[in-house]
Design an enzyme around this catalytic site. Structure first.
Site, PDB file in Angstrom:
ATOM      1  N   GLU A 127      28.593  46.814  44.050  1.00  0.00           N
ATOM      2  CA  GLU A 127      29.142  47.135  42.505  1.00  0.00           C
ATOM      3  C   GLU A 127      28.381  46.629  41.663  1.00  0.00           C
ATOM      4  O   GLU A 127      27.764  45.715  41.437  1.00  0.00           O
ATOM      5  CB  GLU A 127      30.344  46.034  42.915  1.00  0.00           C
ATOM      6  CG  GLU A 127      30.969  45.816  41.497  1.00  0.00           C
ATOM      7  CD  GLU A 127      31.938  44.456  41.476  1.00  0.00           C
ATOM      8  OE1 GLU A 127      32.495  44.098  40.462  1.00  0.00           O
ATOM      9  OE2 GLU A 127      32.251  43.820  42.746  1.00  0.00           O
ATOM     10  N   ASP A 171      38.192  40.798  40.918  1.00  0.00           N
ATOM     11  CA  ASP A 171      37.829  42.270  40.783  1.00  0.00           C
ATOM     12  C   ASP A 171      37.124  42.878  41.999  1.00  0.00           C
ATOM     13  O   ASP A 171      37.331  43.910  42.419  1.00  0.00           O
ATOM     14  CB  ASP A 171      36.986  42.302  39.669  1.00  0.00           C
ATOM     15  CG  ASP A 171      37.930  42.632  38.427  1.00  0.00           C
ATOM     16  OD1 ASP A 171      39.131  42.648  38.228  1.00  0.00           O
ATOM     17  OD2 ASP A 171      37.491  42.339  37.162  1.00  0.00           O
ATOM     18  N   ASP A 205      35.312  37.588  43.375  1.00  0.00           N
ATOM     19  CA  ASP A 205      36.068  37.396  42.827  1.00  0.00           C
ATOM     20  C   ASP A 205      37.147  38.487  43.002  1.00  0.00           C
ATOM     21  O   ASP A 205      37.090  39.104  43.877  1.00  0.00           O
ATOM     22  CB  ASP A 205      35.644  37.404  41.222  1.00  0.00           C
ATOM     23  CG  ASP A 205      34.949  38.911  40.795  1.00  0.00           C
ATOM     24  OD1 ASP A 205      35.327  39.625  41.605  1.00  0.00           O
ATOM     25  OD2 ASP A 205      34.389  38.619  39.672  1.00  0.00           O
ATOM     26  N   ASP A 229      31.424  41.713  44.307  1.00  0.00           N
ATOM     27  CA  ASP A 229      31.441  40.108  43.803  1.00  0.00           C
ATOM     28  C   ASP A 229      32.556  39.235  44.380  1.00  0.00           C
ATOM     29  O   ASP A 229      33.573  39.756  44.801  1.00  0.00           O
ATOM     30  CB  ASP A 229      31.607  39.947  42.336  1.00  0.00           C
ATOM     31  CG  ASP A 229      30.599  40.623  41.523  1.00  0.00           C
ATOM     32  OD1 ASP A 229      29.610  40.748  41.924  1.00  0.00           O
ATOM     33  OD2 ASP A 229      30.876  40.943  40.348  1.00  0.00           O
TER      34      ASP A 229
END
Length: 647
Positions: free
Chosen positions: A438, A515, A513, A511
């Site tokens: 990403e 998202d 997180d 990541d």
């Protein structure tokens, strides 16, 4: 050995030792267990349960049992009970032993061989009770027949206590068979612990596939025993409703077909949804035929023919119009095809493909007759089905144009796509890894830090399209998705060919997180819907980047959670003060850090994504990623307490 000739018996009184056929001895089962149960992993362990349950289902198919119970005991042993006729206890002529002892000590002994006890039998190889006995430290069986109870005990496949009469009072059945066994940890070295979810899913499936049969499952291991019971009078019709519970359907009541031709029992049920993909499962004698086979071919041919015939007769397809393809008419379809064959022939790579040609004829003839009538009696629904096929046809043609454009791009030209693939130098798929990364900055670090021989990098920008809500032409218009299809080299959807995979590890690196989790879910949805064999082969992985870096002088430690950080800090000296870096994303790591923590095979930790239960996976993807809001809201409300928010 040659099989004995026996007459067909169907009456309860005629089920005796003469019907127990002996094919060969029980040698080598403990020596080569994989030959008999496929594997000694968790999968093989659970296979033991199904061998015993299949015997109860055979009694149910013959019309003599209507309730089977499976119990996981506190010590992780298994008890299976059925209320059938009970295994015969008289002497079996060929062996000179009781039929009960023969069934549990001689391979391929049972009423399902030679056509004596059962017309149709469940189970893939029918190796049955003797193999379970051979692979158990102890097995005891109780038979209740004619108001009397008989018991036998075994250890490691050998008789421990010969057949003897016991008190019938206090037993859980007044007629039937009770088998209790403990798997041998020397055989099942990976695990001897039964997974209740695996057992429950299969028990539910068996209840769907054998309408009217009640199958209960109990887990006695928790402080409070967990009991579930499954009973479906509608059989596979209710299975289709269960599969479509999170979807918007074109008609409420699934089509259901049932009948028998040449002793082949056929059941088909289907329903159309507003989905863009199909969900079709076929079974032969209760075995999930993952690779399809003749029964599935017969269904597909009949479905395509009936819909095209209806469309032409009713002016929905004009003269000169191209007929709808099988792929067109299956868009949005949920279907179950189940046959019970007196002599099933299995083939294919994993022996889960039905080969009997008469099954094709039986399914085709029976289904086309009923479905034609359904279309005539429900013209509004029939028109909706045809129009859905016509839309799918348009999308397929647009997708074909996009696919041809994709194929024209050579391996070098793909670097001009937004994906910017940096390929590895090895052409050996077994050692090749494709990282989907990403973001451009993380992609840049990954390209610099990677091992060029084996590791390819495909950066993607942001969130890809949610394929659960998109038609194939829209999906192929998405450059990120197109570049992934091209990079893998496998094709996609019904044309997917896993043998052409350029990489045997597809690693999703996002990541740590919310998202990143969303992007990971979108990618997994894409892979599940259009590249599913990658999951079935175990080629899909999730990278595990760390959350923290702790530096104190030359000492560097990477940590995955707040708990690990809180545990580490008190163990460090006070001087110098440790420097704590919390990674908000992969882009904050330089090339060497990303290599060291997340890409280096020596240090990294990858999670393999396994497809243990396709049915549950389908339901979850539909619920989380589909159009229907209500099931998703319920899921969020039930699970909000488990969410970890990064505020």
């Amino acid at each position: 050995m040659a099989e004995e000739d026996t007459q067909m018996h169907t009456q309860a009184d005629d089920y005796d030792a003469s019907q127990i056929q002996v094919l060969e001895g029980l040698e080598a089962v403990r020596k080569r267990p994989g030959m008999y149960i496929g594997t000694t992993t968790s999968q093989g362990l659970h296979h033991l349960v199904w061998e015993i349950v299949d015997n109860g289902i055979d009694e149910a198919l013959a019309g003599f049992a209507d309730h089977i119970t499976v119990t996981v005991e506190k010590d992780n042993s298994i008890t299976v009970t059925d209320n059938g006729r009970g295994i015969p206890i008289d002497v079996q002529e060929k062996t000179g032993k009781s039929a009960l002892e023969t069934v549990f000590t001689v391979l391929h002994a049972g009423g399902k061989f030679g056509g004596g006890g059962y017309k149709v039998s469940g189970g893939l190889h029918g190796v049955g009770a003797s193999v379970v006995n051979a692979l158990s430290t102890e097995l005891d069986v109780v038979v209740v027949r004619d108001d009397k109870a008989y018991a036998m005990d075994f250890a490691y496949g050998h008789v421990n206590q010969t057949i003897h009469e016991i008190d019938v009072n206090g037993l859980p059945v007044s007629r039937g068979t009770i088998v209790h066994f403990t798997p041998d940890p020397d055989i099942f070295q990976e695990t001897t612990e039964f997974d209740i979810k695996t057992l429950t899913n299969r028990v539910r499936e068996l209840a769907f596939l054998n309408k009217g049969l009640r199958i209960s499952i109990t887990d006695n291991r928790p402080a409070e025993p967990v009991v579930e019971s499954f009973h479906f009078e509608g059989g596979i019709k209710e299975y289709v409703e269960y599969l479509d519970v999170n979807k918007d359907v074109l008609f409420a009541d699934p089509v259901y077909v049932e009948g028998t031709e040449n002793e082949i029992a056929v059941e088909v049920s289907l329903q159309y949804t507003d989905d863009f993909h199909s969900n079709m499962m076929s079974f032969a004698n209760n075995i999930h035929t993952y690779e399809g086979g003749t029964h599935e071919t017969g269904f597909k041919a009949a479905l395509t023919r009936v819909i095209n015939d209806y469309a032409r007769k009713n002016g929905l397809l004009k003269d000169g119009d191209e007929s709808l393809s099988g792929e067109d008419v299956r868009e949005g379809l949920t279907a179950i095809v189940s046959v019970k064959h007196p002599d099933p022939q299995f083939e294919g790579q994993t022996k889960t493909k039905l080969g009997n040609s008469d099954a094709r004829t039986a399914v085709d003839r029976m289904f086309s007759e009923t479905f034609s009538r359904f279309m005539l009696e429900n013209p509004a629904t029939a028109k909706e089905i045809v129009e859905k096929g016509l839309l799918a046809n348009k999308a397929r043609k647009a997708a074909k144009r996009a696919r041809e454009a994709t194929r024209k791009k050579s391996g070098l030209e793909i670097s001009n796509l937004p994906g910017k693939l940096a390929d590895n130098t090895s052409k050996d798929p077994e050692i090749s890894e494709l990282f989907i990364v990403e973001g451009d900055s993380a992609g840049g670090s990954a390209k610099q830090g990677r091992e060029r021989l084996t590791q390819a990098i495909l950066p993607i920008r942001g969130k890809i399209l949610n394929v659960e809500k998109a038609s194939i032409d829209k999906i192929l218009a998405n450059e990120e998705i197109r570049s992934l299809f091209t990079a893998m080299g496998t094709g996609f959807g019904e044309e997917f060919d896993v043998t052409k995979a350029k990489y045997h590890k597809l690693i999703i690196m996002t990541d740590a997180d919310v998202d990143g989790a969303h992007i990971r879910t979108l990618l997994l949805t894409l892979i599940y819907r259009y590249m599913r064999p990658l999951l079935e082969m175990g080629y899909v992985y999730i990278a595990q980047p760390p959350l923290y870096q702790v530096r104190q002088g030359k000492y560097v430690q990477y940590l995955d959670s707040d708990e690990e950080l809180n545990a580490l800090l008190p163990t460090l000296n006070a001087s110098p003060k440790p420097v704590i870096q919390r990674y908000k994303g992969l882009g904050e790591m330089d090339a060497s850090q990303l290599w060291e923590t997340t890409m280096d095979p020596e240090n990294r930790r990858l999670l393999r994504v396994q497809l243990d239960d396709g049915v549950e996976a389908d339901r979850v993807f539909s619920m989380l990623m589909g159009d229907k809001v209500e099931p998703r809201r319920e899921f969020i409300e039930q699970n909000a307490q488990y969410a970890e928010l990064d505020i």
